[in-house]
Design a protein around this motif. Structure first.
Motif, PDB file in Angstrom:
ATOM      1  N   UNK A   1       0.846  -1.043  -0.002  1.00  0.00           N
ATOM      2  CA  UNK A   1       0.023  -0.065  -0.029  1.00  0.00           C
ATOM      3  C   UNK A   1       0.993   1.375   0.029  1.00  0.00           C
ATOM      4  N   UNK A   2       1.998   1.156   0.874  1.00  0.00           N
ATOM      5  CA  UNK A   2       2.798   2.322   0.761  1.00  0.00           C
ATOM      6  C   UNK A   2       3.479   2.683  -0.678  1.00  0.00           C
ATOM      7  N   UNK A   3       4.002   1.466  -1.288  1.00  0.00           N
ATOM      8  CA  UNK A   3       4.194   1.786  -2.736  1.00  0.00           C
ATOM      9  C   UNK A   3       3.409   2.351  -3.587  1.00  0.00           C
ATOM     10  N   UNK A   4       2.350   1.688  -3.350  1.00  0.00           N
ATOM     11  CA  UNK A   4       1.084   2.142  -4.456  1.00  0.00           C
ATOM     12  C   UNK A   4       0.976   3.795  -4.109  1.00  0.00           C
ATOM     13  N   UNK A   5       0.690   4.144  -3.000  1.00  0.00           N
ATOM     14  CA  UNK A   5       0.634   5.620  -2.382  1.00  0.00           C
ATOM     15  C   UNK A   5       1.765   6.361  -3.035  1.00  0.00           C
ATOM     16  N   UNK A   6       2.859   5.868  -2.828  1.00  0.00           N
ATOM     17  CA  UNK A   6       3.948   6.708  -3.362  1.00  0.00           C
ATOM     18  C   UNK A   6       3.890   6.809  -4.882  1.00  0.00           C
TER      19      UNK A   6
END
Length: 184
Positions: free
Chosen positions: A131-136
């Motif tokens: 999720x952090x990667x997608x948000x970034x």
């Protein structure tokens, strides 16, 4: 319908993968290349042969599914857990009971049940690290009203899918996240 009935209605992993029209090779590649770590196996040891089953709400076009499903299958193999796949778009009655943030039909969703069909845990659609990667990645997109938004969004999806297929750290982040959910 009870969760056991939903489970019985589902496709086996072989049936699901054979019927895939999108991402079959990518999912198979991760399934072949991913191995649980000794630490992950140790965490899972208490769940071996406990009669746990998993219902997977998924679709073959979903990038998150191509990453998460094979990791779940490795976990299932390790603990002797049966897994059945239900196509989200053909099973909205169940999907709508497991909406992400109460509104989104995000997939995959893993519903873990005991031998009596009682829900034990629910996981999905992404591990926190994913999720952090997608948000970034999303934060770098232009606003939706910009003419190149769609093009940039497609490029982002391609980058994410490429990363999903090779980043073993992400694979183990997903495994840890699933393990942490079903151990609780």
């Amino acid at each position: 319908m009870s969760l056991n009935q939903w489970f019985e209605k589902g496709l086996t992993a072989d049936q699901y993968m054979t019927g895939m029209k999108v991402n079959q090779n990518e999912m198979s590649q991760i399934l072949e290349q991913f191995s649980l770590s000794d630490g992950e196996k140790e965490i899972l040891a208490s769940l071996k042969d406990k009669g746990l089953k998993a219902i997977v709400l998924s679709e073959d076009w979903c990038g998150d599914a191509l990453l998460n499903n094979p990791i779940l299958l490795k976990i299932a193999e390790e603990i002797g857990m049966e897994v059945r796949f239900l196509l989200r778009d053909q099973n909205l009655e169940l999907m709508d009971q497991y909406l992400t943030n109460g509104t989104s039909r995000a997939i995959p969703i893993f519903i873990f049940i005991n031998e009596n069909g009682e829900e034990q845990a629910v996981w999905g659609p992404r591990a926190k690290e994913l999720q952090d990667l997608v948000d970034q990645e999303r934060s770098q997109l232009p606003s939706q009203d910009k003419p190149d938004f769609k093009e940039q969004q497609l490029a982002m999806y391609k980058r994410l899918l490429a990363t999903y297929q090779v980043d073993e750290n992400l694979w183990h982040a997903v495994a840890k996240s699933i393990c942490d959910t079903i151990i609780k």
